[in-house]
Design an enzyme around this catalytic site. Structure first.
Site, PDB file in Angstrom:
ATOM      1  N   ALA A 131       0.868  -1.180   0.000  1.00 15.88           N
ATOM      2  CA  ALA A 131       0.000   0.000   0.000  1.00 15.88           C
ATOM      3  C   ALA A 131       0.902   1.227   0.000  1.00 15.88           C
ATOM      4  O   ALA A 131       1.808   1.331   0.826  1.00 15.88           O
ATOM      5  CB  ALA A 131      -0.909  -0.001   1.224  1.00 15.88           C
TER       6      ALA A 131
ATOM      7  N   VAL B  45       4.615  -1.209   3.175  1.00 16.98           N
ATOM      8  CA  VAL B  45       4.445   0.191   2.785  1.00 16.98           C
ATOM      9  C   VAL B  45       5.296   0.507   1.560  1.00 16.98           C
ATOM     10  O   VAL B  45       6.508   0.310   1.555  1.00 16.98           O
ATOM     11  CB  VAL B  45       4.808   1.136   3.942  1.00 16.98           C
ATOM     12  CG1 VAL B  45       4.605   2.587   3.507  1.00 16.98           C
ATOM     13  CG2 VAL B  45       3.961   0.827   5.172  1.00 16.98           C
ATOM     14  N   LYS B  46       4.635   0.993   0.535  1.00 18.01           N
ATOM     15  CA  LYS B  46       5.301   1.330  -0.725  1.00 18.01           C
ATOM     16  C   LYS B  46       5.789   2.780  -0.662  1.00 18.01           C
ATOM     17  O   LYS B  46       5.009   3.691  -0.387  1.00 18.01           O
ATOM     18  CB  LYS B  46       4.322   1.135  -1.881  1.00 18.01           C
ATOM     19  CG  LYS B  46       4.947   0.736  -3.194  1.00 18.01           C
ATOM     20  CD  LYS B  46       3.840   0.352  -4.171  1.00 18.01           C
ATOM     21  CE  LYS B  46       4.400  -0.119  -5.493  1.00 18.01           C
ATOM     22  NZ  LYS B  46       3.308  -0.435  -6.440  1.00 18.01           N
ATOM     23  N   ILE B  47       7.089   2.950  -0.946  1.00 14.70           N
ATOM     24  CA  ILE B  47       7.737   4.253  -0.828  1.00 14.70           C
ATOM     25  C   ILE B  47       8.406   4.609  -2.155  1.00 14.70           C
ATOM     26  O   ILE B  47       9.091   3.765  -2.748  1.00 14.70           O
ATOM     27  CB  ILE B  47       8.818   4.224   0.284  1.00 14.70           C
ATOM     28  CG1 ILE B  47       8.224   3.784   1.631  1.00 14.70           C
ATOM     29  CG2 ILE B  47       9.537   5.559   0.384  1.00 14.70           C
ATOM     30  CD1 ILE B  47       7.426   4.823   2.338  1.00 14.70           C
TER      31      ILE B  47
END
EC number: 2.2.1.2
Length: 218
Positions: free
Chosen positions: A56, A82-84
């Site tokens: 996400a 967590v997509k960064i």
């Protein structure tokens, strides 16, 4: 090789999961927006279906904002990753989140140096984009091969997610190059298990069996 499904469509995820092929899911703001539902609602439902990692993505561009969002996302389900984005601020956020035990997927990687920086910062996953490199006349597969070599050279733990996969060739070459994961759009999956010669072979077997059965019946 692990297969992630690059979609936020719950029906698509359920359908392909029934085949035992889905090891995880990746999403991005564009994919989420297509669903027309609240972000949190979609991610939580996907996480209830898929046991593996579900990426996400944060929206903020400053490290502090990314970290703040990431902490919220990570509380939605234990399998949220967590997509960064691959930026200086993104690397700073990844470093902080890794220290807190929050898994990250650094996205929009187009060079070996970007992948190396993300891995050094502590990223759990790094996502090089094959199709987008091909679009500008660069061989995206060379990036996968070189990234894998660099990670292996230095014992870095980040796993490579081959992203922006457009066709079967991308998947097959990524597997040959040693990419740990391929994230695949739902529309491509049927092409992976289908072949006209397979269909023709089945048709021939059935035709021969029908002829044999009629002969036995006589």
């Amino acid at each position: 090789m692990k297969f992630f499904l690059d979609t936020a469509s719950v029906s698509e995820i359920k359908r392909i999961s029934e085949l035992g092929l889905v090891d995880g899911v990746t999403t991005n703001p564009t994919i989420i927006a297509k669903e027309g539902r609240p972000f949190e609602e979609v991610i939580k439902e996907i996480c209830s279906i898929v046991d593996g990692p579900v990426s996400a993505e944060v929206i903020g561009l400053e490290a502090d904002k990314m970290v703040e969002e990431a902490r919220i996302l990570a509380k939605w389900a234990p399998n949220v990753v967590v997509k960064i984005p691959m930026t200086e601020e993104g690397l700073k956020a990844v470093h902080t989140l890794t220290a807190e035990g929050i898994k990250t997927n650094v996205t929009l990687i187009f060079t070996v140096s970007q992948g190396l920086m993300a891995a050094k910062a502590g990223a759990t996953y790094i996502s090089p984009f094959l199709g987008r490199l091909d679009d500008i006349g660069t061989d995206g597969m060379i990036l996968i091969k070189n990234l894998k070599k660099v990670l292996d050279n230095y014992g870095l733990k980040a796993e490579i997610i081959s992203a922006s996969i457009r066709h079967i060739g991308h998947l097959e070459e990524a597997a040959e190059a040693g990419a740990h994961i391929a994230t695949i759009p739902g529309s491509l999956f049927p092409k992976l298990w289908s072949h006209p010669l397979t269909d023709k072979g089945i048709e021939g077997f059935l035709k021969d069996w029908e002829a044999f059965s009629q002969k036995e019946g006589n």
